[in-house]
Design an enzyme around this catalytic site. Sequence first.
Site, PDB file in Angstrom:
ATOM      1  N   ARG A 245       1.189  -1.328   0.038  1.00  0.00           N
ATOM      2  CA  ARG A 245      -0.032   0.071   0.001  1.00  0.00           C
ATOM      3  C   ARG A 245       0.967   1.086  -0.138  1.00  0.00           C
ATOM      4  NH1 ARG A 245      -3.661  -2.732  -1.941  1.00  0.00           N
ATOM      5  NH2 ARG A 245      -5.628  -2.882  -0.929  1.00  0.00           N
ATOM      6  N   GLU A 274      -3.423   7.610  -4.206  1.00  0.00           N
ATOM      7  CA  GLU A 274      -3.904   6.804  -5.752  1.00  0.00           C
ATOM      8  C   GLU A 274      -5.171   7.054  -5.892  1.00  0.00           C
ATOM      9  OE1 GLU A 274      -2.149   2.932  -5.746  1.00  0.00           O
ATOM     10  OE2 GLU A 274      -4.251   1.867  -5.333  1.00  0.00           O
ATOM     11  N   HIS A 292      -0.558   0.281  -9.892  1.00  0.00           N
ATOM     12  CA  HIS A 292      -2.041  -0.413  -8.643  1.00  0.00           C
ATOM     13  C   HIS A 292      -2.409  -2.138  -9.574  1.00  0.00           C
ATOM     14  CE1 HIS A 292      -3.622  -0.833  -4.978  1.00  0.00           C
ATOM     15  NE2 HIS A 292      -3.757  -1.777  -5.444  1.00  0.00           N
TER      16      HIS A 292
HETATM   17  C1  DGY Z   1      -5.755  -5.821  -3.012  1.00  0.00           C
HETATM   18  O1  DGY Z   1      -6.506  -7.380  -2.923  1.00  0.00           O
HETATM   19  O2  DGY Z   1      -5.449  -5.408  -1.678  1.00  0.00           O
HETATM   20  C2  DGY Z   1      -5.046  -5.566  -3.631  1.00  0.00           C
HETATM   21  O3  DGY Z   1      -4.700  -4.680  -3.552  1.00  0.00           O
HETATM   22  C3  DGY Z   1      -6.220  -5.362  -5.010  1.00  0.00           C
HETATM   23  O4  DGY Z   1      -6.106  -5.886  -5.853  1.00  0.00           O
END
Ligand code: DGY
Length: 326
Positions: A245, A274, A292
């Site tokens: 993240r 983001e 992402h």
């Molecule tokens: C998640 O699953 O947390 C990812 O960041 C999105 O694919």
Amino acid sequence: MQSSHAVARPSLLLTRKLPDAVEARAARDYRAVLNTDDTPLSGAEIAARASGMDGILCCAGDRLDAAAIAALPDSVRILATFSVGTDHIDLAAARARGLIVTNTPDVLTDATADIALLLMLGAARRASEGERMIRAGAWTGWTPTQLMGTHLGGKRLAILGMGRIGRAVAERARAFGMAIHYHNRSRLTQDLEQGGTFHADAEAMLEHADVLSFHCPATRETTHWLNAARIERLPRGAIVVNTARGAVVEDAALIAALRSGRIAAAGLDVFEGEPNLNPAYRDLPNTFLLPHLGSATVETRNAMGFRALDNLDAHFNKRQIPDKVI
Ligand code: DGY
């Protein structure tokens, strides 16, 4: 005449456009309200659309903060998120309301680990600069010293968070000849450690990090974890990779270190705030950036959707919910 099965189908709000196969299954088994044009919804808009719904299939990026949770109609009993991360949901507020929250672990492990390796290679081998040179028509031909990067083999990879994804990254990195160092809340068994070196103290691990890769959730403890002081503990010329993240990195500190060369390069798939990432990342030559895409394969996104639906099915059929977060 409708069958009793059709009459009993629970109602379900899908907050985003999901893969066709997932939407087809949702529409078969639920009175599903789709978001076919994929309009991003605020928390308040999700709460408004959820009027009369029994459940919500939400996604990373939906801001389900305390205000949005408070605004949900009483009919909603479950939030099944199409993600492994749950940082977009105020879990304390959801718990206080007695909501069930589920996520989609396991199914995105390999896809995310693959992207971490792509970022590592992209950053180490200056892939962005090379690609830009070709696209700009600026490549004048092979030269012995052009865009020399860093070899991953023989380097130390430090992994922060040695859960499923961290371990899958370690497995891939070993195949590249990297030595694994890791920090985790608890030490892994030898079987899972596979020769990796455990560091009980995450900060003490930093001096062993030729490449540092994040695989921890965004929590109060990990927010802005990589700051200027911790960057100073990395070897000069280290590479930073983030598929976890954006919030775990203090952008200003990383950007300053990328500018000065203290950090050689960064491979980033996630960003604080983001899609409004700090624009300086875009201008730096030594960043390899993706929007992402960690779990973005057809196979994985289908599996995530099916896993979210499995959780919803279990809830509505009063079975044990496989991926209950709260
Ligand atoms: C998640 O699953 O947390 C990812 O960041 C999105 O694919």
